[in-house]
Design an enzyme around this catalytic site. Structure first.
Site, PDB file in Angstrom:
ATOM      1  N   GLY A 206     -90.289 -48.122 -41.486  1.00 59.17           N
ATOM      2  CA  GLY A 206     -89.717 -48.530 -40.197  1.00 59.17           C
ATOM      3  C   GLY A 206     -89.654 -50.046 -40.124  1.00 59.17           C
ATOM      4  O   GLY A 206     -89.843 -50.751 -41.132  1.00 59.17           O
TER       5      GLY A 206
ATOM      6  N   LYS B 127     -92.920 -40.956 -47.419  1.00 59.89           N
ATOM      7  CA  LYS B 127     -93.129 -39.555 -47.814  1.00 59.89           C
ATOM      8  C   LYS B 127     -91.819 -38.785 -47.918  1.00 59.89           C
ATOM      9  O   LYS B 127     -91.786 -37.727 -48.517  1.00 59.89           O
ATOM     10  CB  LYS B 127     -94.094 -38.868 -46.858  1.00 59.89           C
ATOM     11  CG  LYS B 127     -93.625 -38.719 -45.438  1.00 59.89           C
ATOM     12  CD  LYS B 127     -94.680 -37.991 -44.611  1.00 59.89           C
ATOM     13  CE  LYS B 127     -94.274 -37.917 -43.154  1.00 59.89           C
ATOM     14  NZ  LYS B 127     -95.205 -37.179 -42.338  1.00 59.89           N
TER      15      LYS B 127
ATOM     16  N   GLN C 202     -83.170 -45.795 -29.702  1.00 58.22           N
ATOM     17  CA  GLN C 202     -81.852 -45.946 -29.073  1.00 58.22           C
ATOM     18  C   GLN C 202     -81.765 -47.224 -28.246  1.00 58.22           C
ATOM     19  O   GLN C 202     -80.927 -48.080 -28.464  1.00 58.22           O
ATOM     20  CB  GLN C 202     -81.568 -44.738 -28.169  1.00 58.22           C
ATOM     21  CG  GLN C 202     -81.418 -43.439 -28.914  1.00 58.22           C
ATOM     22  CD  GLN C 202     -81.031 -42.284 -27.986  1.00 58.22           C
ATOM     23  OE1 GLN C 202     -80.915 -42.450 -26.777  1.00 58.22           O
ATOM     24  NE2 GLN C 202     -80.833 -41.116 -28.548  1.00 58.22           N
ATOM     25  N   GLY C 203     -82.701 -47.346 -27.283  1.00 55.75           N
ATOM     26  CA  GLY C 203     -82.589 -48.391 -26.253  1.00 55.75           C
ATOM     27  C   GLY C 203     -82.488 -49.789 -26.817  1.00 55.75           C
ATOM     28  O   GLY C 203     -81.480 -50.473 -26.623  1.00 55.75           O
ATOM     29  N   GLY C 204     -83.505 -50.253 -27.520  1.00 58.34           N
ATOM     30  CA  GLY C 204     -83.414 -51.573 -28.097  1.00 58.34           C
ATOM     31  C   GLY C 204     -84.734 -52.299 -28.222  1.00 58.34           C
ATOM     32  O   GLY C 204     -85.790 -51.685 -28.319  1.00 58.34           O
TER      33      GLY C 204
ATOM     34  N   GLU D 205     -84.327 -51.420 -18.775  1.00 62.35           N
ATOM     35  CA  GLU D 205     -85.036 -50.134 -18.855  1.00 62.35           C
ATOM     36  C   GLU D 205     -86.167 -50.107 -17.842  1.00 62.35           C
ATOM     37  O   GLU D 205     -86.476 -51.135 -17.221  1.00 62.35           O
ATOM     38  CB  GLU D 205     -85.548 -49.912 -20.280  1.00 62.35           C
ATOM     39  CG  GLU D 205     -84.400 -49.681 -21.252  1.00 62.35           C
ATOM     40  CD  GLU D 205     -84.837 -49.440 -22.680  1.00 62.35           C
ATOM     41  OE1 GLU D 205     -85.978 -49.025 -22.906  1.00 62.35           O
ATOM     42  OE2 GLU D 205     -84.020 -49.676 -23.572  1.00 62.35           O
TER      43      GLU D 205
ATOM     44  N   ASP E 147     -99.925 -39.537 -39.728  1.00 65.16           N
ATOM     45  CA  ASP E 147    -100.546 -39.701 -41.056  1.00 65.16           C
ATOM     46  C   ASP E 147    -101.448 -40.941 -41.142  1.00 65.16           C
ATOM     47  O   ASP E 147    -102.554 -40.880 -41.683  1.00 65.16           O
ATOM     48  CB  ASP E 147     -99.466 -39.818 -42.147  1.00 65.16           C
ATOM     49  CG  ASP E 147     -98.548 -38.616 -42.180  1.00 65.16           C
ATOM     50  OD1 ASP E 147     -98.998 -37.518 -41.782  1.00 65.16           O
ATOM     51  OD2 ASP E 147     -97.385 -38.764 -42.582  1.00 65.16           O
TER      52      ASP E 147
ATOM     53  N   HIS F 238     -91.642 -39.438 -22.869  1.00 63.90           N
ATOM     54  CA  HIS F 238     -90.389 -40.015 -22.396  1.00 63.90           C
ATOM     55  C   HIS F 238     -89.837 -39.069 -21.346  1.00 63.90           C
ATOM     56  O   HIS F 238     -89.773 -37.866 -21.574  1.00 63.90           O
ATOM     57  CB  HIS F 238     -89.403 -40.172 -23.557  1.00 63.90           C
ATOM     58  CG  HIS F 238     -88.266 -41.092 -23.224  1.00 63.90           C
ATOM     59  ND1 HIS F 238     -87.312 -40.772 -22.280  1.00 63.90           N
ATOM     60  CD2 HIS F 238     -87.952 -42.327 -23.677  1.00 63.90           C
ATOM     61  CE1 HIS F 238     -86.451 -41.775 -22.195  1.00 63.90           C
ATOM     62  NE2 HIS F 238     -86.817 -42.731 -23.024  1.00 63.90           N
TER      63      HIS F 238
ATOM     64  N   ARG G 185     -92.510 -45.460 -17.181  1.00 62.45           N
ATOM     65  CA  ARG G 185     -92.412 -44.093 -17.700  1.00 62.45           C
ATOM     66  C   ARG G 185     -93.498 -43.133 -17.256  1.00 62.45           C
ATOM     67  O   ARG G 185     -93.242 -41.952 -17.079  1.00 62.45           O
ATOM     68  CB  ARG G 185     -92.448 -44.143 -19.227  1.00 62.45           C
ATOM     69  CG  ARG G 185     -91.108 -44.470 -19.723  1.00 62.45           C
ATOM     70  CD  ARG G 185     -91.039 -44.356 -21.187  1.00 62.45           C
ATOM     71  NE  ARG G 185     -89.826 -45.068 -21.528  1.00 62.45           N
ATOM     72  CZ  ARG G 185     -89.532 -45.489 -22.723  1.00 62.45           C
ATOM     73  NH1 ARG G 185     -90.352 -45.263 -23.707  1.00 62.45           N
ATOM     74  NH2 ARG G 185     -88.413 -46.108 -22.939  1.00 62.45           N
TER      75      ARG G 185
ATOM     76  N   HIS H  95     -93.312 -38.998 -26.870  1.00 64.19           N
ATOM     77  CA  HIS H  95     -92.403 -40.025 -27.377  1.00 64.19           C
ATOM     78  C   HIS H  95     -93.111 -41.125 -28.142  1.00 64.19           C
ATOM     79  O   HIS H  95     -92.638 -41.564 -29.183  1.00 64.19           O
ATOM     80  CB  HIS H  95     -91.668 -40.609 -26.166  1.00 64.19           C
ATOM     81  CG  HIS H  95     -90.660 -41.653 -26.493  1.00 64.19           C
ATOM     82  ND1 HIS H  95     -89.545 -41.397 -27.265  1.00 64.19           N
ATOM     83  CD2 HIS H  95     -90.574 -42.971 -26.147  1.00 64.19           C
ATOM     84  CE1 HIS H  95     -88.815 -42.501 -27.373  1.00 64.19           C
ATOM     85  NE2 HIS H  95     -89.427 -43.473 -26.711  1.00 64.19           N
TER      86      HIS H  95
ATOM     87  N   ARG I 134     -97.008 -48.117 -22.535  1.00 63.65           N
ATOM     88  CA  ARG I 134     -96.116 -49.125 -23.129  1.00 63.65           C
ATOM     89  C   ARG I 134     -94.892 -49.391 -22.253  1.00 63.65           C
ATOM     90  O   ARG I 134     -94.251 -48.460 -21.759  1.00 63.65           O
ATOM     91  CB  ARG I 134     -95.643 -48.619 -24.487  1.00 63.65           C
ATOM     92  CG  ARG I 134     -94.626 -49.501 -25.177  1.00 63.65           C
ATOM     93  CD  ARG I 134     -94.170 -48.836 -26.443  1.00 63.65           C
ATOM     94  NE  ARG I 134     -93.468 -47.615 -26.123  1.00 63.65           N
ATOM     95  CZ  ARG I 134     -92.151 -47.445 -26.260  1.00 63.65           C
ATOM     96  NH1 ARG I 134     -91.401 -48.430 -26.719  1.00 63.65           N
ATOM     97  NH2 ARG I 134     -91.576 -46.307 -25.963  1.00 63.65           N
TER      98      ARG I 134
ATOM     99  N   LEU J 109     -90.492 -52.130 -30.837  1.00 65.58           N
ATOM    100  CA  LEU J 109     -89.822 -52.723 -32.009  1.00 65.58           C
ATOM    101  C   LEU J 109     -90.215 -54.193 -32.106  1.00 65.58           C
ATOM    102  O   LEU J 109     -90.435 -54.730 -33.192  1.00 65.58           O
ATOM    103  CB  LEU J 109     -88.303 -52.579 -31.889  1.00 65.58           C
ATOM    104  CG  LEU J 109     -87.734 -51.152 -31.997  1.00 65.58           C
ATOM    105  CD1 LEU J 109     -86.244 -51.136 -31.677  1.00 65.58           C
ATOM    106  CD2 LEU J 109     -87.963 -50.550 -33.382  1.00 65.58           C
TER     107      LEU J 109
HETATM  108  C1  SIN Z   1     -85.143 -45.375 -24.912  1.00 64.36           C
HETATM  109  O1  SIN Z   1     -84.078 -45.721 -25.378  1.00 64.36           O
HETATM  110  O2  SIN Z   1     -85.275 -44.855 -23.810  1.00 64.36           O
HETATM  111  C2  SIN Z   1     -86.361 -45.559 -25.738  1.00 64.36           C
HETATM  112  C3  SIN Z   1     -86.777 -46.954 -25.708  1.00 64.36           C
HETATM  113  C4  SIN Z   1     -88.242 -47.051 -25.988  1.00 64.36           C
HETATM  114  O3  SIN Z   1     -88.917 -46.037 -26.087  1.00 64.36           O
HETATM  115  O4  SIN Z   1     -88.740 -48.172 -26.063  1.00 64.36           O
END
Ligand code: SIN
Length: 534
Positions: free
Chosen positions: A12, A33, A45-47, A112, A215, A236, A282, A343, A378, A384
């Protein structure tokens, strides 16, 4: 036996960012793996959050992160990571990652839940795929990086595991299954970086890919590293509710662009729970949806974005639009059915902000780690960012810490002994246990918890652990068995941490202690195995 200067496990954003830095300094093996494209990052997806608008500020981003984290974030870690974001973005851009931009060239910023400002950089609604593919291309160009796919890291080897009485427990290598040959290979290295992502697959419903089986946490815990805050599993709020597509995320960015959560009666309900409505953090939204589903007896709730019109939805969320359409849901005409699903793992292997664990030379970066950034919940799109920033710091730390007197190759790591193990005759026994774990975690250890449910989960998991351990000794190692072993370990850690936290905080909500413990300052839940090795 193979020797590397650095061994990274996982492909990742954290693993690849680290490998690209480390390649300037030595030989790097990146173990995965499955195939390198399969990671949680690739599914994001989000960023990635970064202060980039003149009207925004680091202080505001820090405050939003701390607010979401419900008193458990480490302030200095939050401060450093958030202030390092622009540099991390610049580095990624140099590696070829393209984030969407406005006509004037500035970054296009999404919003978000929990963010008071627009600060989420994205590449349409497939940001993770963009980051992952560009970093993989860059890693492919590096002569010093060997990407070893279908290599499943089984267990870490430390000086304590070798029975050596040294001042500190140090990493010296790991065993990995090479699926192509079926052989178990011994790797030597005094710097191992776990970037294996999270454990969503511990739950029946999750937005995570198949590889997310905990893991790294399981391996590190077995080796004697400290693990923290595993009770904080983020659900999520909006996973697509459809029998054919069980893991598809409806990004929070959809709500950031005006999507509204509605019940089966078509009415907006979030404002009854939080003044921030559909864009509350969330934990609040997932708990509210859980409550609404139970209250109305409906199987799901809905996100309605149809009012933004087809061309906007197709342009901004092409992946979500097309994927929903492929199962007969036209987001431009009708609300999208959604349910919460596991999530993100906010706890993990306890590390410093440089990714250092309690075992010298062993590092953990990204979702697998618990740096203190996320606290009890979080903030969206901070992960990321954490992966990129901590990977860079980790490289600096790992290089500084190198002691030439501790060459891993000087240690005699015994070859893996398979003994009289037989091939697994029927995979059904493994799949049965896997299903049982995921279902019991969903039923007893998900959004709303009680002492009684946690106790039930702990008892069942104890039996399953025993059974899995028997399989492990009697059968030849295969990926399914290794994942099952890690799943049961990780599930047990989540339950143990949840049992210890006798209060509700952030993502841990229990009916037996519905309030946060205001009397004493919040503490991490720390677990450490007393003896290392099996
Ligand atoms: C999302 O696009 O809703 C996920 C973004 C995240 O989990 O940080």
């Amino acid at each position: 036996m193979r020797e590397y200067d650095f061994i990274v496990v996982g492909t990742g954003i954290s693993g690849l960012s680290f490998a690209l830095k480390a390649a300037t300094n030595g030989k790097v093996a990146v173990l995965t793996k499955r195939s390198p494209e399969m990671s949680n990052t690739a599914w994001a997806q989000g960023g990635i959050s970064c202060v980039a608008d003149p009207g925004d500020s680091f202080d505001a981003h820090i405050a939003d992160t701390m607010d979401a984290g419900a008193g458990l974030c480490e302030a200095s870690v939050v401060d450093t990571i958030i202030r390092s974001a622009p540099e991390a973005i610049e580095e990624m851009t140099k590696q070829g990652v393209n984030f969407d931009r406005e006509e004037n060239g500035s970054f296009s910023l999404g919003r978000e839940g929990g963010h008071t400002q627009r600060r989420v950089l994205h590449a349409r609604d497939t940001t993770g795929r963009e980051i992952s593919s560009k970093l993989l291309l860059a890693a492919g160009r590096e002569k010093n990086i060997d990407i070893l796919e279908n290599h499943f890291a089984i267990d870490l080897v430390t000086t304590a595991k070798l029975g050596l009485k040294e001042e500190e427990n140090r990493i010296v290598g790991l065993y990995a299954l090479d699926e192509a040959s079926g052989r178990i290979i011994t790797f030597h290295s005094e710097r191992i970086i776990l970037c294996t992502g999270g454990c969503g697959r511990v739950y029946l419903y999750t937005t995570n890919p198949k590889v997310a089986t905990g893991d790294g946490v399981a391996m590190a815990y077995r080796a004697g590293a400290s693990v923290a805050n595993m009770e904080f599993i983020q659900f999520h709020p909006t996973c697509l509710y459809h029998h054919e597509l069980k893991n598809f995320l409806i990004s929070e960015a959809v709500r950031g662009e005006g999507g509204v959560l509605i019940g089966k009666d078509g009415k907006e309900f979030m404002s009854g729970y939080d003044p921030r409505g559909s864009l509350a953090p969330r934990d609040i939204v997932a708990q509210a949806i859980d409550h609404e589903i139970k209250r109305t007896g409906g199987p799901c709730v809905y996100v309605d974005i149809a009012h933004r019109g087809k061309s906007y939805i197709q342009e901004r969320f092409p992946n979500i639009y097309e994927t929903c359409l492929s199962v007969g849901i036209d987001a431009a005409k009708e609300p999208i059915p959604v349910v919460p699903a596991a999530h993100y793992q906010c706890g993990g292997i306890k590390t410093s902000i440089d990714g250092a664990t309690s075992i010298t030379g062993l590092y953990a970066v990204g979702e697998v780690a618990c740096t203190g950034l996320h606290g009890a919940n979080r903030l969206a799109s901070n992960s990321l960012l954490e992966g990129a920033v901590v990977a860079a710091r980790c490289f600096e730390h790992a290089t500084r810490q190198l002691n030439p007197a501790h060459k891993a190759k000087n240690y005699n790591i015994p070859d893996w002994i398979s003994g009289n193990a037989e091939d697994v005759d029927e995979l059904v026994v493994i799949y049965h246990n896997w299903d049982e774990i995921r279902r019991l975690m969903w039923d007893y250890v998900s959004i709303v918890r009680t002492d009684k449910r946690l106790k039930r989960a702990a008892t069942r998991l104890q039996n399953l652990r025993r059974e899995v351990q028997e399989f492990y000794w009697n059968f030849k190692i295969c990926p399914e068995l290794l994942e099952l072993r890690n799943l049961v370990e990780t599930a047990s850690l989540i339950v143990k941490c949840a049992q210890r936290r006798q209060e509700s905080r952030g993502l841990h909500y229990t009916l037996d202690f519905p309030k946060s413990n205001a009397a004493s300052p919040p503490q991490d839940t720390l677990l450490k195995r007393e003896t290392s090795g099996e």
